[in-house]
Design a protein around this motif. Structure first.
Motif, mmCIF file in Angstrom:
data_model
loop_
_atom_site.group_PDB
_atom_site.id
_atom_site.type_symbol
_atom_site.label_atom_id
_atom_site.label_comp_id
_atom_site.label_asym_id
_atom_site.label_seq_id
_atom_site.Cartn_x
_atom_site.Cartn_y
_atom_site.Cartn_z
ATOM 1 N N PRO A 362 0.795 -1.236 0.000
ATOM 2 C CA PRO A 362 0.000 0.000 0.000
ATOM 3 C C PRO A 362 0.821 1.275 0.000
ATOM 4 C CG PRO A 362 0.017 -0.996 2.183
ATOM 5 C CD PRO A 362 0.704 -1.965 1.282
ATOM 6 N N GLN A 363 2.091 1.203 0.356
ATOM 7 C CA GLN A 363 2.887 2.418 0.481
ATOM 8 C C GLN A 363 3.489 2.881 -0.838
ATOM 9 O OE1 GLN A 363 2.698 3.985 3.353
ATOM 10 N NE2 GLN A 363 1.466 2.245 4.073
ATOM 11 N N ALA A 364 3.799 1.948 -1.734
ATOM 12 C CA ALA A 364 4.396 2.308 -3.018
ATOM 13 C C ALA A 364 3.367 3.000 -3.904
ATOM 14 C CB ALA A 364 4.942 1.069 -3.711
ATOM 15 N N ARG A 365 3.824 3.920 -4.735
ATOM 16 C CA ARG A 365 2.915 4.631 -5.631
ATOM 17 C C ARG A 365 2.864 3.943 -6.995
ATOM 18 N NH1 ARG A 365 2.902 10.780 -6.412
ATOM 19 N NH2 ARG A 365 4.753 10.268 -7.654
ATOM 20 N N ILE A 366 1.678 3.894 -7.570
ATOM 21 C CA ILE A 366 1.465 3.350 -8.907
ATOM 22 C C ILE A 366 0.949 4.469 -9.802
ATOM 23 C CG2 ILE A 366 0.115 1.740 -10.311
ATOM 24 C CD1 ILE A 366 0.002 -0.126 -7.898
ATOM 25 N N LEU A 367 1.620 4.676 -10.940
ATOM 26 C CA LEU A 367 1.184 5.648 -11.942
ATOM 27 C C LEU A 367 0.688 4.875 -13.155
ATOM 28 C CD1 LEU A 367 3.114 7.257 -10.019
ATOM 29 C CD2 LEU A 367 3.738 8.633 -12.010
ATOM 30 N N ALA A 368 -0.591 4.993 -13.454
ATOM 31 C CA ALA A 368 -1.194 4.293 -14.585
ATOM 32 C C ALA A 368 -1.226 5.212 -15.797
ATOM 33 C CB ALA A 368 -2.597 3.834 -14.229
ATOM 34 N N VAL A 369 -0.615 4.778 -16.884
ATOM 35 C CA VAL A 369 -0.578 5.548 -18.124
ATOM 36 C C VAL A 369 -1.249 4.685 -19.190
ATOM 37 C CG1 VAL A 369 0.901 6.814 -19.721
ATOM 38 C CG2 VAL A 369 1.651 6.445 -17.359
ATOM 39 N N PHE A 370 -2.356 5.161 -19.756
ATOM 40 C CA PHE A 370 -3.101 4.272 -20.639
ATOM 41 C C PHE A 370 -3.595 4.990 -21.892
ATOM 42 C CE2 PHE A 370 -6.175 6.245 -17.912
ATOM 43 C CZ PHE A 370 -7.332 6.393 -18.671
ATOM 44 N N GLU A 371 -3.860 4.153 -22.905
ATOM 45 C CA GLU A 371 -4.294 4.627 -24.207
ATOM 46 C C GLU A 371 -5.567 3.866 -24.589
ATOM 47 O OE1 GLU A 371 -2.007 5.297 -28.411
ATOM 48 O OE2 GLU A 371 -1.850 3.296 -27.549
ATOM 49 N N PRO A 372 -6.733 4.519 -24.634
ATOM 50 C CA PRO A 372 -7.967 3.840 -25.055
ATOM 51 C C PRO A 372 -7.938 3.628 -26.569
ATOM 52 C CG PRO A 372 -8.438 5.827 -23.760
ATOM 53 C CD PRO A 372 -7.011 5.902 -24.217
ATOM 54 N N ARG A 373 -7.289 2.565 -27.001
ATOM 55 C CA ARG A 373 -6.990 2.387 -28.428
ATOM 56 C C ARG A 373 -7.862 1.338 -29.117
ATOM 57 N NH1 ARG A 373 -3.933 -1.047 -31.321
ATOM 58 N NH2 ARG A 373 -2.894 -0.290 -33.218
ATOM 59 N N SER A 374 -8.411 0.402 -28.348
ATOM 60 C CA SER A 374 -9.235 -0.634 -28.981
ATOM 61 C C SER A 374 -10.481 -0.006 -29.591
ATOM 62 C CB SER A 374 -9.644 -1.693 -27.947
ATOM 63 O OG SER A 374 -10.589 -1.152 -27.032
ATOM 64 N N ASN A 375 -11.100 -0.723 -30.524
ATOM 65 C CA ASN A 375 -12.301 -0.194 -31.172
ATOM 66 C C ASN A 375 -13.387 0.115 -30.148
ATOM 67 O OD1 ASN A 375 -11.226 -0.338 -33.759
ATOM 68 N ND2 ASN A 375 -11.899 -2.439 -34.077
ATOM 69 N N THR A 376 -13.545 -0.769 -29.164
ATOM 70 C CA THR A 376 -14.569 -0.561 -28.133
ATOM 71 C C THR A 376 -14.285 0.697 -27.323
ATOM 72 O OG1 THR A 376 -14.984 -2.935 -27.973
ATOM 73 C CG2 THR A 376 -15.673 -1.583 -26.111
ATOM 74 N N MET A 377 -13.033 0.882 -26.918
ATOM 75 C CA MET A 377 -12.690 2.045 -26.101
ATOM 76 C C MET A 377 -12.770 3.333 -26.921
ATOM 77 S SD MET A 377 -12.337 0.947 -23.090
ATOM 78 C CE MET A 377 -11.560 2.301 -22.221
ATOM 79 N N LYS A 378 -12.400 3.270 -28.198
ATOM 80 C CA LYS A 378 -12.508 4.463 -29.039
ATOM 81 C C LYS A 378 -13.950 4.934 -29.176
ATOM 82 C CE LYS A 378 -8.427 4.007 -32.004
ATOM 83 N NZ LYS A 378 -7.964 3.731 -33.386
#
Length: 463
Positions: A362-378
């Protein structure tokens, strides 16, 4: 036989090409923007690659054209065909077929096919299953939608092992449609004797109107499994229960967290495999996340159907190295770890981040970097689920290039934890500015993401 493959650099079609070449056929192919890593893998096999879909490729005079589902009858604004080669094939009345159909007729016939279907985890579970069968001496063939690190290739023919009535072949069974002229799901061509139904959610909004339509395709797959076959099914998924309720004519082996024959007891990286409460074996491995725990149960249940004892399968998974682009550590710079992951559906994003959170604490930080690239996400069909998918991340960065919907508005529930923008260089700069030693940066996309991993590592190293 000489086959010419249209759309050869896609993971599936590239795998078909590799299998055809290994079987002794002459293979050529074309694609738009012939691209690595598949282009490099194919050239190493001696396969000639041609840039574009020019009609002049008819001069190759192959025995058959094998058409990938990237090919369509679409015409551009000026009236020209996007795929002139396909138009020329049709005009000339030349023989053509789809990739799945060619595979079924020339590779899968007379083999014991183990097909892995599901919205999530198909590639990982297929790779697991292929690996544990190989580790147990069964030398399976396989075609996986990625590169399993244990093998270094995405496809091979395999051999018939002693004691097996048929050669084994593990295939990732995709529910996406076959070709522009065959709108059935690819997996109906495979005729598996062992079918894994890993999970089922709504996806592919570009071709399916709703979840019920996908359930219908999954039931078409179930209909092809023989009476002597086995259907391995996730009993936690209500959608799959509806699939089975439409009829099943084979043995059913269930797995799940709260239901099913096969269950797990322990943490995802170290757990006991149970059946009816009795211990069968223990999995100790490098992977994290309850989704991978479930993937392992599915693979173990499938392997049992071809004679591998669960204890033996569990032991073999200790050496499973996963697949490229599945939480693959691309490097560390300034004490900051940068990962590459294929997640693009909201559920996959959430399970990926949850698995990392369990590992780093729980102490470590997570940075999520994402690209909505699939046809569904687009299409924005699942944009409302993005805040839920990112709950385990401390900060979230969304690349919005090519989107017709407002990603910033969709991420508004995350407040100051989220950033959205369309310029990749600016995105990299924002991530590098926010990151600090000890952080874990996860880049998620089903594409190359513009080489963001190398860009990030370089910027982090130079700051």
């Amino acid at each position: 036989m000489h086959i010419h493959i249209l759309g050869i650099c896609g993971t599936f079609m590239g795998g078909v090409a590799a299998l055809a070449r290994e079987a002794g056929h002459r293979v050529t192919g074309c694609d738009a923007g012939v691209y690595p890593p598949m282009s490099e893998q194919l050239r190493a096999l001696g396969i000639e690659l041609i840039e574009g879909y020019g009609a002049d490729q008819l001069q190759l005079k192959p025995d058959v054209f094998v058409v990938g589902n990237v090919v369509s009858r679409v015409h551009l604004a000026d009236g020209t065909a996007r795929f002139p080669l396909m138009e020329a094939i049709l005009d000339a009345g030349l023989p053509y077929t789809s990739g799945p159909q060619w595979l079924a007729e020339h590779v899968l016939a007379d083999r014991h096919v183990l097909a892995v279907a599901g919205t999530h985890g198909k590639t990982t579970t297929s790779a697991m299953l292929a690996w544990l069968l190989d580790a147990c001496g069964l030398a399976p063939g396989f075609l996986v939608g990625g590169v399993p690190l244990n093998f270094g290739v995405s496809a091979r023919l395999g051999q018939q092992a002693a004691g097996q009535a048929r050669p084994l072949f593990v295939i990732e069974a995709d529910e996406y449609d076959t070709a522009f002229f065959d709108k059935r799901s690819k997996f109906v061509h495979y005729r598996p004797r062992t079918a894994v139904l890993n999970n089922l959610e709504f996806d592919h909004a570009d071709i399916f109107p709703d979840l019920a339509a996908i359930e219908r395709q999954f039931h078409h797959l179930v209909r092809t499994v023989p009476q002597s076959g086995r259907v391995v099914v996730n009993r936690d998924a209500e959608s799959l229960e509806r699939v089975l309720a439409q009829g099943v004519w084979s043995e059913v082996a269930g797995f799940g967290t709260s239901a099913g024959d096969f269950r797990a007891r322990g943490e995802p990286h170290d757990f006991e495999v149970l059946r009816s409460g009795q211990g069968l074996g223990r999995v100790r491995w490098k992977l994290t996340g309850t989704h991978n725990q479930m993937n392992a149960l599915a693979a173990i249940a499938a392997a049992e159907h071809v004679g591998v004892a669960p204890a033996q399968a569990a032991q073999a998974l200790a050496d499973f190295e996963n697949v490229r682009r599945r939480m693959e550590l691309r490097g560390t710079a300034g004490g900051i770890a940068v990962y590459d992951d294929f997640a693009h559906h909201p559920t996959a994003i959430r399970t990926t981040l949850d698995g990392l959170r369990r590992r780093v604490g729980p102490q470590a930080r997570i940075l999520a970097v994402f690209e909505p690239r699939s046809n569904t996400m687009k299409l924005g069909t699942m944009k409302a689920r993005l805040p839920w998918s990112l709950e385990a991340a401390d900060l979230a960065f969304c690349h919005t290039l090519g989107l017709d919907w407002d990603a910033a508005a969709a991420l508004a529930p995350l407040g100051q934890r989220a950033w959205a923008g369309g310029d990749l260089n600016t995105l990299v700069a924002q991530v590098a500015k926010a990151a600090r030693p000890g952080d874990h940066v996860v880049c998620m996309s089903n594409g190359s993401f513009g080489g963001i991993h190398a860009m990030l590592l370089e910027m982090l190293s130079n700051r």
